[in-house]
Design a protein around this motif. Structure first.
Motif, PDB file in Angstrom:
ATOM      1  N   LYS A  58      13.870  54.856  13.859  1.00 23.45           N
ATOM      2  CA  LYS A  58      15.423  53.920  13.629  1.00 23.45           C
ATOM      3  C   LYS A  58      15.764  54.001  14.381  1.00 23.45           C
ATOM      4  CE  LYS A  58      18.491  54.380   9.645  1.00 23.45           C
ATOM      5  NZ  LYS A  58      18.167  55.578   8.827  1.00 23.45           N
ATOM      6  N   GLY A  59      16.181  55.251  15.427  1.00 27.75           N
ATOM      7  CA  GLY A  59      16.347  55.503  17.072  1.00 27.75           C
ATOM      8  C   GLY A  59      15.869  55.318  17.987  1.00 27.75           C
ATOM      9  N   GLY A  60      14.881  55.017  18.299  1.00 29.14           N
ATOM     10  CA  GLY A  60      14.098  53.810  18.815  1.00 29.14           C
ATOM     11  C   GLY A  60      14.960  52.245  18.900  1.00 29.14           C
ATOM     12  N   ALA A  61      14.590  51.778  17.579  1.00 32.20           N
ATOM     13  CA  ALA A  61      15.113  50.281  17.885  1.00 32.20           C
ATOM     14  C   ALA A  61      16.598  50.279  17.859  1.00 32.20           C
ATOM     15  CB  ALA A  61      15.116  49.982  15.766  1.00 32.20           C
ATOM     16  N   ALA A  62      17.756  51.513  17.887  1.00 33.79           N
ATOM     17  CA  ALA A  62      18.786  51.216  18.563  1.00 33.79           C
ATOM     18  C   ALA A  62      18.993  52.079  19.770  1.00 33.79           C
ATOM     19  CB  ALA A  62      19.715  52.557  17.664  1.00 33.79           C
ATOM     20  N   LEU A  63      17.902  52.272  19.764  1.00 30.61           N
ATOM     21  CA  LEU A  63      17.675  51.844  21.820  1.00 30.61           C
ATOM     22  C   LEU A  63      17.370  50.634  22.701  1.00 30.61           C
ATOM     23  CD1 LEU A  63      15.955  55.890  22.370  1.00 30.61           C
ATOM     24  CD2 LEU A  63      18.920  54.589  23.007  1.00 30.61           C
ATOM     25  N   LEU A  64      16.734  49.809  21.535  1.00 29.40           N
ATOM     26  CA  LEU A  64      16.268  49.531  22.232  1.00 29.40           C
ATOM     27  C   LEU A  64      17.570  48.316  22.014  1.00 29.40           C
ATOM     28  CD1 LEU A  64      12.636  48.768  20.559  1.00 29.40           C
ATOM     29  CD2 LEU A  64      13.773  48.252  23.124  1.00 29.40           C
ATOM     30  N   HIS A  65      17.830  47.669  20.558  1.00 27.64           N
ATOM     31  CA  HIS A  65      19.209  47.266  20.675  1.00 27.64           C
ATOM     32  C   HIS A  65      20.242  47.754  22.086  1.00 27.64           C
ATOM     33  CE1 HIS A  65      22.164  44.762  18.697  1.00 27.64           C
ATOM     34  NE2 HIS A  65      23.334  45.893  18.368  1.00 27.64           N
ATOM     35  N   TRP A  66      20.957  48.499  22.348  1.00 26.87           N
ATOM     36  CA  TRP A  66      21.778  49.112  22.913  1.00 26.87           C
ATOM     37  C   TRP A  66      21.269  47.840  24.302  1.00 26.87           C
ATOM     38  CZ3 TRP A  66      21.476  52.334  27.409  1.00 26.87           C
ATOM     39  CH2 TRP A  66      21.806  52.536  28.186  1.00 26.87           C
ATOM     40  N   CYS A  67      20.053  48.305  24.879  1.00 24.84           N
ATOM     41  CA  CYS A  67      19.227  48.047  26.278  1.00 24.84           C
ATOM     42  C   CYS A  67      19.667  46.099  26.355  1.00 24.84           C
ATOM     43  CB  CYS A  67      18.090  48.128  25.955  1.00 24.84           C
ATOM     44  SG  CYS A  67      17.838  50.656  26.976  1.00 24.84           S
ATOM     45  N   LYS A  68      19.740  46.084  24.979  1.00 24.57           N
ATOM     46  CA  LYS A  68      19.724  44.358  25.460  1.00 24.57           C
ATOM     47  C   LYS A  68      21.511  44.333  25.738  1.00 24.57           C
ATOM     48  CE  LYS A  68      16.759  42.448  22.140  1.00 24.57           C
ATOM     49  NZ  LYS A  68      16.156  43.829  21.484  1.00 24.57           N
ATOM     50  N   LYS A  69      22.427  45.056  25.784  1.00 29.28           N
ATOM     51  CA  LYS A  69      23.879  44.680  26.160  1.00 29.28           C
ATOM     52  C   LYS A  69      23.712  45.529  26.928  1.00 29.28           C
ATOM     53  CE  LYS A  69      25.210  46.432  22.468  1.00 29.28           C
ATOM     54  NZ  LYS A  69      26.135  47.103  21.640  1.00 29.28           N
ATOM     55  N   ALA A  70      22.925  46.344  27.678  1.00 25.68           N
ATOM     56  CA  ALA A  70      22.835  47.462  29.238  1.00 25.68           C
ATOM     57  C   ALA A  70      22.474  46.418  30.440  1.00 25.68           C
ATOM     58  CB  ALA A  70      22.394  48.784  28.616  1.00 25.68           C
ATOM     59  N   THR A  71      22.839  45.599  30.538  1.00 26.42           N
ATOM     60  CA  THR A  71      23.094  45.130  31.669  1.00 26.42           C
ATOM     61  C   THR A  71      22.926  46.036  32.899  1.00 26.42           C
ATOM     62  OG1 THR A  71      24.987  44.373  32.183  1.00 26.42           O
ATOM     63  CG2 THR A  71      23.604  42.857  30.858  1.00 26.42           C
ATOM     64  N   GLU A  72      23.457  47.141  33.192  1.00 25.14           N
ATOM     65  CA  GLU A  72      23.043  47.267  34.693  1.00 25.14           C
ATOM     66  C   GLU A  72      21.773  48.797  34.825  1.00 25.14           C
ATOM     67  OE1 GLU A  72      25.269  47.928  37.217  1.00 25.14           O
ATOM     68  OE2 GLU A  72      26.511  46.353  36.089  1.00 25.14           O
ATOM     69  N   LEU A  73      21.097  49.106  33.308  1.00 26.31           N
ATOM     70  CA  LEU A  73      20.207  49.822  33.475  1.00 26.31           C
ATOM     71  C   LEU A  73      19.318  49.586  34.295  1.00 26.31           C
ATOM     72  CD1 LEU A  73      19.652  52.436  31.637  1.00 26.31           C
ATOM     73  CD2 LEU A  73      17.935  50.627  29.949  1.00 26.31           C
ATOM     74  N   ARG A  74      18.805  51.045  34.889  1.00 25.26           N
ATOM     75  CA  ARG A  74      17.789  51.244  35.994  1.00 25.26           C
ATOM     76  C   ARG A  74      16.588  51.150  35.284  1.00 25.26           C
ATOM     77  NH1 ARG A  74      19.571  46.897  36.264  1.00 25.26           N
ATOM     78  NH2 ARG A  74      21.173  46.094  37.947  1.00 25.26           N
ATOM     79  N   MET A  75      17.023  52.674  34.345  1.00 27.87           N
ATOM     80  CA  MET A  75      16.050  53.580  34.205  1.00 27.87           C
ATOM     81  C   MET A  75      16.360  54.305  32.769  1.00 27.87           C
ATOM     82  SD  MET A  75      14.412  56.484  35.768  1.00 27.87           S
ATOM     83  CE  MET A  75      15.874  57.958  36.008  1.00 27.87           C
ATOM     84  N   ILE A  76      15.472  53.850  31.790  1.00 29.68           N
ATOM     85  CA  ILE A  76      14.983  54.378  30.439  1.00 29.68           C
ATOM     86  C   ILE A  76      13.913  55.657  30.369  1.00 29.68           C
ATOM     87  CG2 ILE A  76      14.035  51.903  29.504  1.00 29.68           C
ATOM     88  CD1 ILE A  76      16.238  54.030  26.536  1.00 29.68           C
ATOM     89  N   CYS A  77      13.969  57.198  30.082  1.00 25.63           N
ATOM     90  CA  CYS A  77      12.912  57.852  29.957  1.00 25.63           C
ATOM     91  C   CYS A  77      12.989  58.420  28.429  1.00 25.63           C
ATOM     92  CB  CYS A  77      12.641  58.828  30.690  1.00 25.63           C
ATOM     93  SG  CYS A  77      13.109  57.992  32.743  1.00 25.63           S
ATOM     94  N   VAL A  78      12.094  57.513  27.830  1.00 22.49           N
ATOM     95  CA  VAL A  78      11.721  57.870  26.262  1.00 22.49           C
ATOM     96  C   VAL A  78      10.598  59.001  25.578  1.00 22.49           C
ATOM     97  CG1 VAL A  78      14.203  56.623  25.425  1.00 22.49           C
ATOM     98  CG2 VAL A  78      11.677  55.618  25.257  1.00 22.49           C
ATOM     99  N   GLU A  79      10.046  59.023  26.606  1.00 23.01           N
ATOM    100  CA  GLU A  79       8.475  60.074  26.527  1.00 23.01           C
ATOM    101  C   GLU A  79       8.162  61.246  25.368  1.00 23.01           C
ATOM    102  OE1 GLU A  79       8.909  61.875  31.069  1.00 23.01           O
ATOM    103  OE2 GLU A  79       9.861  59.588  29.027  1.00 23.01           O
ATOM    104  N   GLY A  80       7.410  61.097  24.553  1.00 17.78           N
ATOM    105  CA  GLY A  80       7.444  62.034  24.143  1.00 17.78           C
ATOM    106  C   GLY A  80       7.673  62.189  22.503  1.00 17.78           C
ATOM    107  N   ASN A  81       8.196  61.184  22.169  1.00 16.02           N
ATOM    108  CA  ASN A  81       9.374  60.744  20.783  1.00 16.02           C
ATOM    109  C   ASN A  81       7.707  60.386  19.649  1.00 16.02           C
ATOM    110  OD1 ASN A  81      12.203  61.988  21.466  1.00 16.02           O
ATOM    111  ND2 ASN A  81      11.855  60.275  22.721  1.00 16.02           N
TER     112      ASN A  81
END
Length: 159
Positions: free
Chosen positions: A112-135
């Protein structure tokens, strides 16, 4: 025109309201650095934060963004296992597209949280790094992060 002092005060007050020592320290750092800030970072790693803290902070971040206040650039709440899906969904719904770095390592995030993050990432045009390991992502969510990394070669994705 928004008064950036007033806007960042929303977050400072929210951090104080948690009563969490890490949040109080982060609030003091924001106070000390806000003189001419047009952007800010918020790092609350290993801070013993839970869902209610995430919701308070998410509300403040959303309010600052809606008021065209300072831009959130770097955000980390890594190593807060009590965040879970509920806290991360609240944060993902609040994150502005200005975030360049996001860390949510070992936060007990599921699909559920992963899907919400993926959805946000589509709009996050400035995003250069996302670290979500260990979930606790399923292979479907992991594949979503992998696909995003392939679609956006300048984005570093750590899962």
């Amino acid at each position: 025109y928004a008064d950036s002092q007033t806007d960042i005060t929303i977050l400072i007050n929210a951090l104080h309201s948690t009563g969490n020592a890490f949040c109080l320290n982060a609030a003091e750092r924001l106070v000390a650095s806000r003189a001419s800030k047009i952007e800010y970072d918020l790092h609350l790693r290993k801070a013993d934060l839970g869902v209610s803290d995430a919701e308070i902070i998410a509300h403040a971040i959303r309010k600052i963004s809606l008021n065209n206040g300072p831009a959130l650039r770097s955000f980390s709440m890594s190593y807060n296992p009590e965040l879970t899906d509920t806290g991360v969904v609240a944060l993902a719904l609040a994150f502005p597209s200005t975030v360049t770095e996001l860390g949510l390592v070992e936060c007990e995030i599921g699909d559920k949280g992963g899907a919400a993050l993926l959805h946000w990432c589509k709009k996050a045009t400035e995003l250069r790094m996302i670290c979500v390991e260990g979930n606790n992502f399923s292979s479907g969510i992991l594949n979503g992060f992998t696909a995003m990394a392939q679609e956006r070669p300048k984005l570093i994705v750590v899962v």
